[in-house]
Design an enzyme around this catalytic site. Structure first.
Site, PDB file in Angstrom:
ATOM      1  CG  HIS A 109      -1.758   1.192   1.405  1.00  0.00           C
ATOM      2  ND1 HIS A 109      -3.050   1.295   0.927  1.00  0.00           N
ATOM      3  CD2 HIS A 109      -1.481   2.378   2.012  1.00  0.00           C
ATOM      4  CE1 HIS A 109      -3.527   2.497   1.237  1.00  0.00           C
ATOM      5  NE2 HIS A 109      -2.602   3.177   1.896  1.00  0.00           N
ATOM      6  CD  GLU A 110       1.866   3.332   3.734  1.00  0.00           C
ATOM      7  OE1 GLU A 110       1.968   4.441   3.193  1.00  0.00           O
ATOM      8  OE2 GLU A 110       0.874   3.001   4.408  1.00  0.00           O
ATOM      9  CG  HIS A 161       0.096   6.132  -0.834  1.00  0.00           C
ATOM     10  ND1 HIS A 161      -1.056   6.690  -1.347  1.00  0.00           N
ATOM     11  CD2 HIS A 161      -0.258   5.636   0.385  1.00  0.00           C
ATOM     12  CE1 HIS A 161      -2.059   6.532  -0.475  1.00  0.00           C
ATOM     13  NE2 HIS A 161      -1.599   5.884   0.583  1.00  0.00           N
ATOM     14  CD  GLU A 200      -5.271   5.879   2.134  1.00  0.00           C
ATOM     15  OE1 GLU A 200      -5.310   4.750   2.635  1.00  0.00           O
ATOM     16  OE2 GLU A 200      -4.210   6.491   1.986  1.00  0.00           O
TER      17      GLU A 200
HETATM   18 ZN   LIG Z   1      -2.582   5.243   2.257  1.00  0.00          ZN
END
Ligand SMILES: [Zn+2]
Length: 265
Positions: A136-137, A140, A198
């Site tokens: 997830h990170e 981004h 997100e």
């Molecule tokens: Zn996030």
């Protein structure tokens, strides 16, 4: 007259300063280049690591580094397959675990420098949980969300369209904006990642974790644990992000796609 021409030119430069997000293909505002933001991010990261304190839990440190390297390899493979390896120019990956049991957070700077806080480790529970957060990170960063948010805030807060102008006028504000844009800020006025960012990071992260050899079906259960944690919202995961229910439903919808990458292992 000249004033009008200058304003018109500024508007044009904003209109054309767009790039596309890897994986999803979404167009995004991009007034900041990786060439500009990565050196700034590297410098800020070095400060964070110097301040630490770094964890001394060897088992957890090694787990974060092991998962990080696997996700890094997956990203490199993915970008090579898409003919987009040049987007990783200037990346110098690093994975560190900071000792702060109260901080349920993790983030990745533009350029691939990652910090996990010990507070998120119990929610990760195991290596696959770490891979959910890492995917997830890193997503981004690969989707250039930090760059996009910094571009938006430069215009919204300062009416400036270049990093050079911002750093020239107010270097402290420039650094703070960067930290907030990547989810690493600690100030009260912390920027929230939009729901769109997100969701995009959840979707892309699922593919990266699958390619790295971790079962993407573990992602919804990680978010269930995060939802049950209660307490204070972790800075990087602050909502406006999707509600846990929506997020889990969305993740489940993307699992069949991610499984195709997982099965190839
Ligand atoms: Zn996030």
């Amino acid at each position: 007259m000249w004033k009008k021409v200058i304003v018109f030119a500024a508007v044009l430069s904003v209109l054309y300063a767009c790039s596309k997000v890897a994986v999803t293909g979404r167009s995004q505002l991009s007034l900041v280049s990786n060439g500009e933001i990565i050196p700034m991010a590297d410098k800020e990261y070095a400060e964070v690591i110097k301040k630490g304190p770094l964890s001394t839990n060897q088992e957890q440190i090694q787990m974060v580094k092991r998962v990080g390297v696997k996700i890094q390899k997956a990203v490199e493979q993915y970008m090579a397959q898409k003919g987009a390896s040049s987007e990783l120019a200037g990346f110098a990956w690093e994975f560190n675990l900071i000792d702060d049991p109260k901080m349920v957070n993790a983030w990745c700077m533009p350029g691939g420098k990652v910090a996990f806080y010990t507070g998120i480790m119990p929610i990760c529970k195991d290596e696959t949980g770490v891979a959910v957060v890492m995917g997830h990170e890193v997503a981004h960063a690969i989707a250039n969300h930090g760059r996009e948010r910094m571009s938006q805030q430069m215009i919204a807060q300062y009416g400036l369209s270049t990093v050079g102008a911002l750093m020239g006028q107010n270097p402290t504000a420039g650094k703070e904006l960067l930290m907030q844009a990547v989810g690493a800020g600690t100030n009260v006025g912390m920027l929230k990642f939009s729901r769109e960012h997100e969701s995009e990071a959840d979707h892309i992260g699922l593919i990266f974790m699958a390619m790295a050899g971790y079962d993407p079906a573990a992602a919804p259960t990680f978010w269930q644990r995060m939802g049950q944690g209660g307490g204070s919202e972790p800075p990087e995961f602050l909502s406006t992000h999707p509600s846990h229910g929506t997020r889990i439903k969305d993740l489940q919808g993307w699992i069949p796609e991610a499984m195709k990458y997982y099965k190839k292992q």
